[in-house]
Motif scaffolding. Structure first.
Motif, mmCIF file in Angstrom:
data_model
loop_
_atom_site.group_PDB
_atom_site.id
_atom_site.type_symbol
_atom_site.label_atom_id
_atom_site.label_comp_id
_atom_site.label_asym_id
_atom_site.label_seq_id
_atom_site.Cartn_x
_atom_site.Cartn_y
_atom_site.Cartn_z
ATOM 1 N N PHE A 104 0.809 -1.252 0.101
ATOM 2 C CA PHE A 104 0.143 -0.069 0.112
ATOM 3 C C PHE A 104 0.941 1.414 0.065
ATOM 4 C CE2 PHE A 104 -3.514 -2.675 1.976
ATOM 5 C CZ PHE A 104 -4.080 -2.820 0.790
ATOM 6 N N ALA A 139 2.102 2.010 -3.546
ATOM 7 C CA ALA A 139 1.102 2.138 -4.542
ATOM 8 C C ALA A 139 1.025 3.602 -4.856
ATOM 9 C CB ALA A 139 -0.293 1.533 -4.078
ATOM 10 N N GLU A 140 0.947 3.848 -6.348
ATOM 11 C CA GLU A 140 0.634 5.326 -6.687
ATOM 12 C C GLU A 140 -0.833 5.562 -6.461
ATOM 13 O OE1 GLU A 140 0.569 7.797 -10.806
ATOM 14 O OE2 GLU A 140 1.675 5.881 -10.842
ATOM 15 N N VAL A 141 -1.095 6.793 -5.941
ATOM 16 C CA VAL A 141 -2.417 7.320 -5.568
ATOM 17 C C VAL A 141 -2.994 7.905 -7.034
ATOM 18 C CG1 VAL A 141 -4.116 8.655 -4.161
ATOM 19 C CG2 VAL A 141 -1.962 7.246 -3.279
ATOM 20 N N THR A 142 -4.041 7.695 -7.842
ATOM 21 C CA THR A 142 -4.620 8.373 -8.781
ATOM 22 C C THR A 142 -5.924 8.435 -8.482
ATOM 23 O OG1 THR A 142 -5.110 6.418 -9.954
ATOM 24 C CG2 THR A 142 -2.954 7.270 -10.309
ATOM 25 N N ARG A 143 -6.404 9.899 -8.529
ATOM 26 C CA ARG A 143 -7.550 10.523 -8.602
ATOM 27 C C ARG A 143 -8.340 10.971 -9.690
ATOM 28 N NH1 ARG A 143 -5.285 11.646 -3.368
ATOM 29 N NH2 ARG A 143 -6.288 10.484 -1.932
#
Length: 70
Positions: free
Chosen positions: A18, A21-25
């Motif tokens: 986690f 992990a790359e956060v994309t929104r």
């Protein structure tokens, strides 16, 4: 899937995954972005475009491009 079959997400393995992990929104950024503007149109013109359903703003854009030869 019963709860007993779910992995324990608090283990170091999952915590590390986690953290990496790359956060994309939202949706991806478009290569060519649009500019927000205010445009005054005759009511009948606007009504005619809106009557064509979803995507009417894109159709106005396409028609303006075609009229200008772009």
């Amino acid at each position: 899937m019963p709860d007993g079959d779910l992995p324990d997400l608090s283990t170091p393995y999952w915590a590390e995954r986690f953290a990496k992990a790359e956060v994309t929104r939202g949706r991806p950024k478009a290569a060519v972005t649009k500019v927000s503007t205010t445009l005054r149109l005759d009511p009948d013109i606007l009504a005619a475009y809106r009557a064509t359903g979803p995507g009417w703003q894109g159709r106005i854009n396409a028609d303006l491009r075609r009229a200008l030869g772009l």
